[in-house]
Design a protein around this motif. Sequence first.
Motif, PDB file in Angstrom:
ATOM      1  N   CYS A   1       0.855  -1.192   0.000  1.00  0.00           N
ATOM      2  CA  CYS A   1       0.000   0.000   0.000  1.00  0.00           C
ATOM      3  C   CYS A   1       0.891   1.243   0.000  1.00  0.00           C
ATOM      4  O   CYS A   1       2.030   1.212   0.444  1.00  0.00           O
ATOM      5  CB  CYS A   1      -0.937  -0.003   1.208  1.00  0.00           C
ATOM      6  SG  CYS A   1      -0.147   0.153   2.806  1.00  0.00           S
ATOM      7  N   THR A   2       0.337   2.337  -0.543  1.00  0.00           N
ATOM      8  CA  THR A   2       1.133   3.561  -0.661  1.00  0.00           C
ATOM      9  C   THR A   2       0.526   4.673   0.180  1.00  0.00           C
ATOM     10  O   THR A   2      -0.674   4.675   0.483  1.00  0.00           O
ATOM     11  CB  THR A   2       1.185   4.022  -2.127  1.00  0.00           C
ATOM     12  OG1 THR A   2      -0.158   4.224  -2.589  1.00  0.00           O
ATOM     13  CG2 THR A   2       1.879   2.989  -3.005  1.00  0.00           C
ATOM     14  N   ILE A   3       1.366   5.631   0.538  1.00  0.00           N
ATOM     15  CA  ILE A   3       0.935   6.724   1.412  1.00  0.00           C
ATOM     16  C   ILE A   3      -0.225   7.508   0.806  1.00  0.00           C
ATOM     17  O   ILE A   3      -1.174   7.873   1.506  1.00  0.00           O
ATOM     18  CB  ILE A   3       2.142   7.637   1.732  1.00  0.00           C
ATOM     19  CG1 ILE A   3       2.959   7.018   2.852  1.00  0.00           C
ATOM     20  CG2 ILE A   3       1.711   9.044   2.091  1.00  0.00           C
ATOM     21  CD1 ILE A   3       2.220   6.898   4.184  1.00  0.00           C
ATOM     22  N   GLY A   4      -0.166   7.736  -0.511  1.00  0.00           N
ATOM     23  CA  GLY A   4      -1.255   8.482  -1.143  1.00  0.00           C
ATOM     24  C   GLY A   4      -2.593   7.801  -0.910  1.00  0.00           C
ATOM     25  O   GLY A   4      -3.586   8.444  -0.549  1.00  0.00           O
ATOM     26  N   GLY A   5      -2.621   6.488  -1.095  1.00  0.00           N
ATOM     27  CA  GLY A   5      -3.845   5.722  -0.880  1.00  0.00           C
ATOM     28  C   GLY A   5      -4.227   5.673   0.591  1.00  0.00           C
ATOM     29  O   GLY A   5      -5.403   5.805   0.944  1.00  0.00           O
ATOM     30  N   ASN A   6      -3.226   5.510   1.451  1.00  0.00           N
ATOM     31  CA  ASN A   6      -3.496   5.486   2.896  1.00  0.00           C
ATOM     32  C   ASN A   6      -4.208   6.764   3.331  1.00  0.00           C
ATOM     33  O   ASN A   6      -5.138   6.731   4.131  1.00  0.00           O
ATOM     34  CB  ASN A   6      -2.190   5.386   3.711  1.00  0.00           C
ATOM     35  CG  ASN A   6      -1.434   4.082   3.516  1.00  0.00           C
ATOM     36  OD1 ASN A   6      -0.218   4.041   3.663  1.00  0.00           O
ATOM     37  ND2 ASN A   6      -2.147   3.017   3.168  1.00  0.00           N
ATOM     38  N   LEU A   7      -3.740   7.894   2.786  1.00  0.00           N
ATOM     39  CA  LEU A   7      -4.321   9.172   3.205  1.00  0.00           C
ATOM     40  C   LEU A   7      -5.651   9.423   2.509  1.00  0.00           C
ATOM     41  O   LEU A   7      -6.603   9.907   3.120  1.00  0.00           O
ATOM     42  CB  LEU A   7      -3.345  10.315   2.929  1.00  0.00           C
ATOM     43  CG  LEU A   7      -1.998  10.193   3.657  1.00  0.00           C
ATOM     44  CD1 LEU A   7      -1.134  11.407   3.371  1.00  0.00           C
ATOM     45  CD2 LEU A   7      -2.185  10.015   5.150  1.00  0.00           C
ATOM     46  N   ALA A   8      -5.737   9.089   1.218  1.00  0.00           N
ATOM     47  CA  ALA A   8      -6.990   9.316   0.491  1.00  0.00           C
ATOM     48  C   ALA A   8      -8.131   8.516   1.112  1.00  0.00           C
ATOM     49  O   ALA A   8      -9.288   8.919   1.050  1.00  0.00           O
ATOM     50  CB  ALA A   8      -6.824   8.950  -0.978  1.00  0.00           C
TER      51      ALA A   8
ATOM     52  N   ARG B   1      -5.334  10.286   8.997  1.00  0.00           N
ATOM     53  CA  ARG B   1      -5.443  11.753   8.923  1.00  0.00           C
ATOM     54  C   ARG B   1      -4.803  12.453  10.112  1.00  0.00           C
ATOM     55  O   ARG B   1      -4.459  13.626  10.030  1.00  0.00           O
ATOM     56  CB  ARG B   1      -6.899  12.184   8.772  1.00  0.00           C
ATOM     57  CG  ARG B   1      -7.763  11.986   9.980  1.00  0.00           C
ATOM     58  CD  ARG B   1      -9.067  12.795   9.898  1.00  0.00           C
ATOM     59  NE  ARG B   1     -10.055  12.298   8.966  1.00  0.00           N
ATOM     60  CZ  ARG B   1     -10.427  12.905   7.840  1.00  0.00           C
ATOM     61  NH1 ARG B   1      -9.853  14.038   7.486  1.00  0.00           N
ATOM     62  NH2 ARG B   1     -11.350  12.387   7.059  1.00  0.00           N
ATOM     63  N   ASP B   2      -4.663  11.745  11.218  1.00  0.00           N
ATOM     64  CA  ASP B   2      -4.072  12.351  12.415  1.00  0.00           C
ATOM     65  C   ASP B   2      -2.543  12.398  12.351  1.00  0.00           C
ATOM     66  O   ASP B   2      -1.903  12.954  13.237  1.00  0.00           O
ATOM     67  CB  ASP B   2      -4.512  11.567  13.661  1.00  0.00           C
ATOM     68  CG  ASP B   2      -6.024  11.542  13.806  1.00  0.00           C
ATOM     69  OD1 ASP B   2      -6.619  12.638  13.781  1.00  0.00           O
ATOM     70  OD2 ASP B   2      -6.611  10.455  13.915  1.00  0.00           O
ATOM     71  N   LEU B   3      -1.970  11.777  11.321  1.00  0.00           N
ATOM     72  CA  LEU B   3      -0.514  11.669  11.237  1.00  0.00           C
ATOM     73  C   LEU B   3       0.058  12.641  10.210  1.00  0.00           C
ATOM     74  O   LEU B   3       1.207  12.533   9.812  1.00  0.00           O
ATOM     75  CB  LEU B   3      -0.126  10.228  10.849  1.00  0.00           C
ATOM     76  CG  LEU B   3      -0.876   9.101  11.588  1.00  0.00           C
ATOM     77  CD1 LEU B   3      -0.450   7.736  11.062  1.00  0.00           C
ATOM     78  CD2 LEU B   3      -0.624   9.194  13.091  1.00  0.00           C
ATOM     79  N   VAL B   4      -0.782  13.582   9.756  1.00  0.00           N
ATOM     80  CA  VAL B   4      -0.404  14.428   8.622  1.00  0.00           C
ATOM     81  C   VAL B   4      -0.232  15.885   9.049  1.00  0.00           C
ATOM     82  O   VAL B   4      -1.056  16.427   9.780  1.00  0.00           O
ATOM     83  CB  VAL B   4      -1.494  14.327   7.524  1.00  0.00           C
ATOM     84  CG1 VAL B   4      -1.224  15.306   6.395  1.00  0.00           C
ATOM     85  CG2 VAL B   4      -1.559  12.902   6.998  1.00  0.00           C
ATOM     86  N   LEU B   5       0.848  16.504   8.566  1.00  0.00           N
ATOM     87  CA  LEU B   5       1.062  17.936   8.805  1.00  0.00           C
ATOM     88  C   LEU B   5       0.626  18.768   7.604  1.00  0.00           C
ATOM     89  O   LEU B   5       0.115  19.864   7.753  1.00  0.00           O
ATOM     90  CB  LEU B   5       2.544  18.190   9.104  1.00  0.00           C
ATOM     91  CG  LEU B   5       3.049  17.570  10.410  1.00  0.00           C
ATOM     92  CD1 LEU B   5       4.579  17.573  10.459  1.00  0.00           C
ATOM     93  CD2 LEU B   5       2.480  18.311  11.605  1.00  0.00           C
ATOM     94  N   GLY B   6       0.874  18.255   6.409  1.00  0.00           N
ATOM     95  CA  GLY B   6       0.508  19.030   5.219  1.00  0.00           C
ATOM     96  C   GLY B   6       0.396  18.139   3.999  1.00  0.00           C
ATOM     97  O   GLY B   6       0.898  17.015   3.990  1.00  0.00           O
ATOM     98  N   LEU B   7      -0.303  18.649   2.974  1.00  0.00           N
ATOM     99  CA  LEU B   7      -0.512  17.860   1.749  1.00  0.00           C
ATOM    100  C   LEU B   7      -0.242  18.708   0.511  1.00  0.00           C
ATOM    101  O   LEU B   7      -0.481  19.917   0.512  1.00  0.00           O
ATOM    102  CB  LEU B   7      -1.967  17.392   1.635  1.00  0.00           C
ATOM    103  CG  LEU B   7      -2.505  16.282   2.519  1.00  0.00           C
ATOM    104  CD1 LEU B   7      -3.924  15.942   2.090  1.00  0.00           C
ATOM    105  CD2 LEU B   7      -1.632  15.037   2.468  1.00  0.00           C
ATOM    106  N   GLU B   8       0.213  18.035  -0.540  1.00  0.00           N
ATOM    107  CA  GLU B   8       0.214  18.616  -1.874  1.00  0.00           C
ATOM    108  C   GLU B   8      -0.855  17.844  -2.649  1.00  0.00           C
ATOM    109  O   GLU B   8      -0.848  16.614  -2.664  1.00  0.00           O
ATOM    110  CB  GLU B   8       1.584  18.411  -2.511  1.00  0.00           C
ATOM    111  CG  GLU B   8       1.709  18.923  -3.934  1.00  0.00           C
ATOM    112  CD  GLU B   8       3.073  18.525  -4.500  1.00  0.00           C
ATOM    113  OE1 GLU B   8       4.029  19.291  -4.364  1.00  0.00           O
ATOM    114  OE2 GLU B   8       3.168  17.400  -5.056  1.00  0.00           O
ATOM    115  N   VAL B   9      -1.785  18.588  -3.271  1.00  0.00           N
ATOM    116  CA  VAL B   9      -2.926  17.952  -3.931  1.00  0.00           C
ATOM    117  C   VAL B   9      -3.126  18.589  -5.301  1.00  0.00           C
ATOM    118  O   VAL B   9      -3.074  19.815  -5.429  1.00  0.00           O
ATOM    119  CB  VAL B   9      -4.223  18.159  -3.107  1.00  0.00           C
ATOM    120  CG1 VAL B   9      -5.420  17.472  -3.773  1.00  0.00           C
ATOM    121  CG2 VAL B   9      -4.055  17.645  -1.683  1.00  0.00           C
ATOM    122  N   VAL B  10      -3.356  17.748  -6.314  1.00  0.00           N
ATOM    123  CA  VAL B  10      -3.731  18.287  -7.622  1.00  0.00           C
ATOM    124  C   VAL B  10      -5.252  18.248  -7.724  1.00  0.00           C
ATOM    125  O   VAL B  10      -5.878  17.212  -7.474  1.00  0.00           O
ATOM    126  CB  VAL B  10      -3.077  17.493  -8.769  1.00  0.00           C
ATOM    127  CG1 VAL B  10      -3.504  18.076 -10.126  1.00  0.00           C
ATOM    128  CG2 VAL B  10      -1.555  17.525  -8.644  1.00  0.00           C
TER     129      VAL B  10
END
Length: 475
Positions: free
Chosen positions: A148-155, A170-179
């Motif tokens: 599994c990949t981080i992008g999928g984990n977060l999405a 979602r509790d483990l995230v400080l910031g995101l880059e999103v298209v």
Amino acid sequence: MLKPALEPQGSDPALLDRLAAIVGSPHVIADRDSMTDYLVEPRGKWPGSAHAIIRPGSTAEVSAVLRLCQETATAVVPQGGNTGLVGGQMPMDREIVLSLRRLDRVRAVEPMSNSIIVEAGVTLARVRDEAEAVDRMFPLSLASEGSCTIGGNLATNAGGTAVLAYGNARDLVLGLEVVLADGRVLRGLNTLRKDNTGYDLKHLFMGSEGTLGVITAAALKLWPRPLDEAAAFVGLRTPAEALDLLALAQKQAQVTSFELIPRIGIEFTTKHAGARDPLTEHHPWYVLLDAASSTVGGAAADIGNVLEEAFERDLIGDATVSASIDQRRAFWRLRESLSDVQRLEGGSIKHDIAVPLSAIPTFLAEADAAVERLIPGVRVVAFGHVGDGNLHYNLSQPLGADQASFLGRWEEVNAVVHGIVTRLGGSISAEHGIGQSKRDLLPEVKDPTALALMHTIKQALDPKGILNPGKVLQR
Ligand code: ZN
């Protein structure tokens, strides 16, 4: 209700050429055999049908691909490691699959600020390794971490076995880059612990399952590595005793995981996965308890104290504490093989439910009785993250039953179990998400105002409805 007027995929013969001009022709996959990897998901329940697989290699390429898809009203299904369990990553109608696996760079590791910035296609296992290499820890823990990949984990806002101590993805995230759907890039990769400047947009995308934007990179929180970790395997009589043990353990130890396993789970894993029963006697229920400590030897000592008091109070029947890293791993291997081994016992009807902790015993009693009434002889395999009130309430077919006719009752069984969950104030999707699997159930369980707001947000961010259409929300 969103009604996108999408072109039928593949109607524009020049589309693939234009996509190839962006990502390079080796990264446009359109032949059936090479697409298989991307179109078969772990449960074999939602066969995918795609026009092509597009594999961009950078955020700029993702942005250009989405600009083109927006212009041509082409539907796009973002996909990470293809390990999702609700069909969210599967194209349903010859969409284009946007695979993020080539975005696999670690952009920065900053132990001083306890953060790491990685691209969406980096596997969870690699994030954990990168953290460990600088004497830090990234706590998200899933059985599929190697693929599994981080992008999928977060999405999908993944859960897993460490939620009790560290929270959901979602509790483990400080910031995101999103298209965004129109190709604009939302640049939010800061590593600040405090940034109270208005709406916190990153949380819109986590749990959106690729319907609002495509996560291309994330700034993640790291933690100091615990000096000591240990696990216990505990046998007990009832789920209610497991909850009493949890309360006791959380008072006396730093509990990081608290997983419930039924006797039938031990039987399945010893039979099919080569596991060894950690305890000599048989017990109706087991708990795998993991604890950390900031002192050497502290975790095992804390667990020892917990178990001693639990014995005195007659809460538990037997227990063993891991004496080595290998033994702790063996406990966890047994737990993590529980999902796979059910496949070897015939058909399995799945649930991913959560109820308030105090309602766990009631839920199990009522659901067990209800499913037995529906299908006499059905084998309940209820296991999982009981410390979070989250159980994988799975049902293996009765011995000797016909697999197809058992699986044909999936929706009927779901409806009965979900009815009990809803009555107890619970959730019908605790950690796997909605995807295709539960999309049509959502309107029945979601607050109508919340559901209307979800449609409003979808309309605002993706007015043409090109992002993962037909997932989470009905079109
Ligand atoms: Zn789980």
